[in-house]
Motif scaffolding. Structure first.
Motif, PDB file in Angstrom:
ATOM      1  N   ASP A 127       0.870  -1.307  -0.077  1.00 46.49           N
ATOM      2  CA  ASP A 127      -0.018  -0.025  -0.188  1.00 46.49           C
ATOM      3  C   ASP A 127       0.784   1.375  -0.025  1.00 46.49           C
ATOM      4  N   VAL A 128       1.857   1.226   0.705  1.00 50.12           N
ATOM      5  CA  VAL A 128       2.889   2.146   0.568  1.00 50.12           C
ATOM      6  C   VAL A 128       3.540   2.734  -0.847  1.00 50.12           C
ATOM      7  N   MET A 129       3.609   1.363  -1.651  1.00 49.01           N
ATOM      8  CA  MET A 129       4.398   1.560  -2.767  1.00 49.01           C
ATOM      9  C   MET A 129       3.532   2.169  -3.916  1.00 49.01           C
ATOM     10  N   ASP A 130       2.336   1.623  -3.963  1.00 50.62           N
ATOM     11  CA  ASP A 130       1.299   1.945  -5.187  1.00 50.62           C
ATOM     12  C   ASP A 130       1.255   3.507  -5.541  1.00 50.62           C
ATOM     13  N   GLY A 131       1.343   4.396  -4.393  1.00 49.54           N
ATOM     14  CA  GLY A 131       0.987   5.631  -4.631  1.00 49.54           C
ATOM     15  C   GLY A 131       2.237   6.247  -5.348  1.00 49.54           C
ATOM     16  N   ARG A 132       3.383   5.938  -4.503  1.00 46.73           N
ATOM     17  CA  ARG A 132       4.602   6.289  -5.039  1.00 46.73           C
ATOM     18  C   ARG A 132       4.920   5.793  -6.488  1.00 46.73           C
ATOM     19  N   ILE A 133       4.720   4.781  -6.775  1.00 44.34           N
ATOM     20  CA  ILE A 133       4.983   4.435  -8.128  1.00 44.34           C
ATOM     21  C   ILE A 133       4.208   5.154  -9.039  1.00 44.34           C
ATOM     22  N   ALA A 134       2.899   5.391  -8.855  1.00 41.92           N
ATOM     23  CA  ALA A 134       1.911   6.265  -9.645  1.00 41.92           C
ATOM     24  C   ALA A 134       2.561   7.696  -9.866  1.00 41.92           C
ATOM     25  N   ARG A 135       3.078   8.249  -8.798  1.00 43.69           N
ATOM     26  CA  ARG A 135       3.672   9.721  -8.673  1.00 43.69           C
ATOM     27  C   ARG A 135       5.192   9.757  -9.443  1.00 43.69           C
ATOM     28  N   THR A 136       5.793   8.592  -9.227  1.00 42.07           N
ATOM     29  CA  THR A 136       7.016   8.512  -9.976  1.00 42.07           C
ATOM     30  C   THR A 136       6.559   8.676 -11.526  1.00 42.07           C
ATOM     31  N   ARG A 137       5.965   7.880 -11.781  1.00 39.66           N
ATOM     32  CA  ARG A 137       5.814   7.449 -13.257  1.00 39.66           C
ATOM     33  C   ARG A 137       4.832   8.600 -13.796  1.00 39.66           C
ATOM     34  N   LYS A 138       4.386   9.489 -13.004  1.00 37.88           N
ATOM     35  CA  LYS A 138       3.463  10.654 -13.554  1.00 37.88           C
ATOM     36  C   LYS A 138       2.159   9.881 -13.858  1.00 37.88           C
ATOM     37  N   GLU A 139       1.801   8.843 -13.482  1.00 39.66           N
ATOM     38  CA  GLU A 139       0.448   8.440 -13.531  1.00 39.66           C
ATOM     39  C   GLU A 139      -0.694   8.407 -12.666  1.00 39.66           C
ATOM     40  N   ALA A 140      -0.265   9.347 -11.733  1.00 45.07           N
ATOM     41  CA  ALA A 140      -1.346   9.166 -10.558  1.00 45.07           C
ATOM     42  C   ALA A 140      -2.532  10.335 -10.932  1.00 45.07           C
ATOM     43  N   ASN A 141      -3.859   9.780 -10.589  1.00 48.29           N
ATOM     44  CA  ASN A 141      -4.843  10.359 -11.092  1.00 48.29           C
ATOM     45  C   ASN A 141      -6.160  10.025  -9.988  1.00 48.29           C
ATOM     46  N   PRO A 142      -7.305  10.872  -9.907  1.00 48.38           N
ATOM     47  CA  PRO A 142      -8.135  10.597  -8.945  1.00 48.38           C
ATOM     48  C   PRO A 142      -8.756   9.317  -8.774  1.00 48.38           C
ATOM     49  N   ALA A 143      -8.907   8.491 -10.025  1.00 49.34           N
ATOM     50  CA  ALA A 143      -9.495   7.050 -10.212  1.00 49.34           C
ATOM     51  C   ALA A 143      -8.495   6.148  -9.239  1.00 49.34           C
ATOM     52  N   GLY A 144      -7.355   6.347  -9.397  1.00 48.27           N
ATOM     53  CA  GLY A 144      -6.201   5.532  -8.879  1.00 48.27           C
ATOM     54  C   GLY A 144      -6.327   5.764  -7.174  1.00 48.27           C
ATOM     55  N   ALA A 145      -6.375   7.018  -6.917  1.00 52.79           N
ATOM     56  CA  ALA A 145      -6.361   7.384  -5.409  1.00 52.79           C
ATOM     57  C   ALA A 145      -7.732   6.999  -4.853  1.00 52.79           C
ATOM     58  N   ALA A 146      -8.830   6.945  -5.430  1.00 54.48           N
ATOM     59  CA  ALA A 146      -9.970   6.294  -4.847  1.00 54.48           C
ATOM     60  C   ALA A 146     -10.109   4.853  -4.899  1.00 54.48           C
ATOM     61  N   LEU A 147      -9.301   4.373  -5.524  1.00 53.12           N
ATOM     62  CA  LEU A 147      -9.340   2.866  -5.371  1.00 53.12           C
ATOM     63  C   LEU A 147      -8.465   2.488  -4.497  1.00 53.12           C
ATOM     64  N   ASP A 148      -7.300   3.140  -4.211  1.00 56.52           N
ATOM     65  CA  ASP A 148      -6.425   2.918  -3.328  1.00 56.52           C
ATOM     66  C   ASP A 148      -7.050   3.174  -1.800  1.00 56.52           C
ATOM     67  N   SER A 149      -7.727   4.371  -1.589  1.00 55.63           N
ATOM     68  CA  SER A 149      -8.285   4.548  -0.346  1.00 55.63           C
ATOM     69  C   SER A 149      -9.432   3.557   0.178  1.00 55.63           C
ATOM     70  N   VAL A 150     -10.202   3.203  -0.928  1.00 63.23           N
ATOM     71  CA  VAL A 150     -11.444   2.136  -0.530  1.00 63.23           C
ATOM     72  C   VAL A 150     -10.806   0.784  -0.193  1.00 63.23           C
ATOM     73  N   LEU A 151      -9.709   0.531  -0.983  1.00 65.37           N
ATOM     74  CA  LEU A 151      -9.173  -0.981  -0.828  1.00 65.37           C
ATOM     75  C   LEU A 151      -8.596  -0.932   0.672  1.00 65.37           C
ATOM     76  N   ASP A 152      -8.008   0.293   1.123  1.00 66.37           N
ATOM     77  CA  ASP A 152      -7.337   0.356   2.320  1.00 66.37           C
ATOM     78  C   ASP A 152      -8.365   0.156   3.506  1.00 66.37           C
ATOM     79  N   ARG A 153      -9.539   0.644   3.240  1.00 62.09           N
ATOM     80  CA  ARG A 153     -10.659   0.515   4.289  1.00 62.09           C
ATOM     81  C   ARG A 153     -11.043  -1.059   4.183  1.00 62.09           C
ATOM     82  N   TYR A 154     -11.136  -1.700   2.989  1.00 59.61           N
ATOM     83  CA  TYR A 154     -11.624  -3.410   3.144  1.00 59.61           C
ATOM     84  C   TYR A 154     -10.332  -4.073   3.613  1.00 59.61           C
ATOM     85  N   VAL A 155      -8.989  -3.617   3.515  1.00 61.04           N
ATOM     86  CA  VAL A 155      -7.869  -4.341   4.131  1.00 61.04           C
ATOM     87  C   VAL A 155      -8.121  -4.473   5.624  1.00 61.04           C
TER      88      VAL A 155
END
Length: 414
Positions: A127-155
Motif C-alpha cells: 500500500d505504501v508502494m502503489d501511490g509512490r509508483i504512480a507519482r514517480t511515473r506521473k500516472e497518478a489520477n483521482p481514480a487510482g487514489a479512490a481505488l487505493d483509499s477504498v481498498l485500504d478500508r477493505y483491508v
C-alpha cells in the motif's frame, strides 16, 4: 517434506512448528531491518538523514516519528526499485495489497495468526508502494487514489473482522469492534476535513501505526502461545490481544482528536475570558462541590432531623442544583444575563441530563457482565462531555444567546 507442507497448509501444526511458522519470517525481517538500521545510522552520522518528501507532507506521528519513517522508506528502496523497473501498474499493486489484506482476515478467522499477520504486513508495504509508483511515473489520477483509499478500508476491515470472528465468544470481541470503528473513523474525519477545506492529519494512530502494531502483534503471537500454552486448542494469542486493544483505544482517541480539531476549525470563533481547559476544570469543580453539598444536606436531614431519605434526597438535589448554578454563573462563565431565563434553561439541561444518565445506566445493566458501577461512570462521563458541558456553555450561560442580547442586536424599526 510433503507431510510438513500439508500440515502447514491445513494448520495441523505441532507446537514447535507453530513457533517456526511465526519466527522464521520474523528472523529474516529482523536481520534485514535491524542490519539496515545500523547502516542507516552510520549514513546519517556522515551524510545526514535522507529526507522523504512525502513523509514530511504527511506530518509527524506520536509513535512512529520522522526518523523511523525516513528510515523505513530508505530501507525498502531496493524493493521499490525492483517494482518500479518491473513495469507493474500502480493499480495492480493496490489490488494485490487488497487481496493480501482480505486474505489476512480469512487466515486469522481460522486461527492462523502467523500467516494472517505477515499477509497484513505485506499488504501494508504494498500500500505504501502503489501511490509512490504512480507519482514517480506521473500516472497518478483521482481514480487510482479512490481505488487505493477504498481498498485500504477493505483491508483494515477484513483483518479486524477476522479477529472479531476468532474472538466472538470472548471479551476481546469488544476491542475488535472498537478497533474496527476507530480505524474507519480516522480516515473518514480526515477526508471530511479535506472536503471542507481543513487539513486534519494529526494523531498518534495513523494507518502506518495500525498496520505495524496490529500486524506485528498478530504475526508473532503464536510464539508466546506455543511456549506457554502448547496444548490449547483455541489459544488467546495474547500478543495479538494487546496490539488489538492498543489499536482500539488509540485509533478512537485519534478520531476524536481529529473530529474535535475539525469542529474547532469550522465553528465560529468565540471570545472567551479563559481557556477551554480552565472552563472544563471550573465546571467539573462546580459539579463536585454541588455533589458534596447535596450529600451533606441529605446526611444532615436524615441523621439529625429524622426526615425520610426520599424527601431529604429531593431537598439535597435542589440545593446541589443551586450551588452548581451559582458557581458556574459567577466563576466558570461569568454570566450577567437575566437569572430567571437562565434558571429555566438550567432546569431543562439538568432534567434531560438526569434522564440520559438513568437511561444509559439502564441500558448498560442489560449486560450483566459489565459492573454497574463502571457503567455509571461511563455514562456520566459521556453525558457530561456530550450534553451538560456544551449546553451550559452555549445555551444556559451564553450571554450572547440570551433574549436581552438578541433584542439589542435586532435592528429597531424606524
Amino acid at each position: 517434506m510433503l507431510e510438513n507442507l500439508v500440515a502447514w497448509l491445513t494448520g495441523n501444526l505441532s507446537p514447535s512448528a507453530r513457533i517456526w511458522t511465526a519466527l522464521a519470517p520474523a528472523i529474516l525481517a529482523c536481520v534485514y531491518f535491524l542490519g539496515g538500521l545500523l547502516v542507516f545510522c552510520i549514513r546519517v552520522a556522515f551524510k545526514g538523514v535522507p529526507r522523504d518528501e512525502e513523509t514530511l507532507k504527511r506530518g509527524n506521528a506520536g509513535f512512529v516519528g520522522y526518523f523511523l519513517r525516513h528510515y523505513f522508506f530508505w530501507i525498502i528502496q531496493p524493493l521499490w526499485a525492483v517494482i518500479l523497473r518491473s513495469g507493474l501498474p500502480a493499480n495492480a499493486l493496490s489490488m494485490l495489497s487488497g487481496l493480501l489484506g482480505i486474505s489476512s482476515g480469512v487466515a486469522v478467522a481460522a486461527g492462523r495468526f502467523a500467516l494472517g499477520g505477515w499477509l497484513f504486513l505485506a499488504a501494508g508495504i504494498l500500500d505504501v508502494m502503489d501511490g509512490r509508483i504512480a507519482r514517480t511515473r506521473k500516472e497518478a489520477n483521482p481514480a487510482g487514489a479512490a481505488l487505493d483509499s477504498v481498498l485500504d478500508r477493505y483491508v483494515d476491515s477484513a483483518m479486524l473482522m477476522g479477529l472479531a470472528w476468532y474472538y466472538r465468544d470472548t471479551w476481546v470481541l469488544l476491542p475488535a469492534l472498537g478497533a474496527l470503528l476507530g480505524s474507519s473513523l480516522v480516515p473518514y474525519v480526515r477526508a471530511k476535513g479535506e472536503g471542507l477545506g481543513v487539513n486534519v492529519r494529526d494523531g498518534a494512530m495513523q494507518r502506518l501505526e495500525r498496520v505495524l502494531f496490529l500486524g506485528a502483534g498478530t504475526a508473532l503471537s503464536p510464539i508466546l502461545e506455543a511456549v506457554f500454552w502448547p496444548e490449547e486448542k483455541h489459544p488467546m494469542h495474547w500478543m495479538a490481544v494487546v496490539g488489538l486493544v492498543f489499536v482500539a483505544i488509540m485509533s478512537n482517541l485519534t478520531a476524536i482528536s481529529r473530529f474535535r480539531n475539525l469542529v474547532k476549525a469550522l465553528a465560529p470563533k468565540r471570545q472567551e475570558a479563559r481557556s477551554e481547559k480552565a472552563i472544563v476544570g471550573l465546571n467539573a469543580a462546580a459539579g463536585a462541590i454541588a455533589t458534596v453539598a447535596d450529600f451533606a444536606v441529605v446526611l444532615a436531614l436524615v441523621e439529625w432531623m429524622g426526615l425520610l431519605p426520599a424527601w431529604a434526597t429531593v431537598l439535597g438535589a435542589l440545593l446541589g442544583a443551586v450551588v452548581n448554578y451559582s458557581i458556574n454563573r459567577v466563576l466558570t462563565f461569568r454570566s450577567t444575563a437575566a437569572v430567571g431565563r437562565q434558571m429555566m434553561r438550567y432546569a431543562v439541561v439538568s432534567g434531560t441530563s438526569a434522564l440520559l444518565n438513568a437511561g444509559g445506566v439502564a441500558l448498560l445493566t442489560l449486560h450483566p457482565q459489565l459492573a454497574y458501577t463502571l457503567g455509571w461512570w461511563l455514562v456520566r462521563g459521556v453525558v457530561y462531555f456530550a450534553w451538560n458541558l456544551p449546553l451550559q456553555r452555549d445555551y444556559v450561560f451564553n450571554d450572547t444567546n440570551s433574549s436581552d442580547a438578541l433584542m439589542e442586536q435586532r435592528p429597531h424599526a424606524a
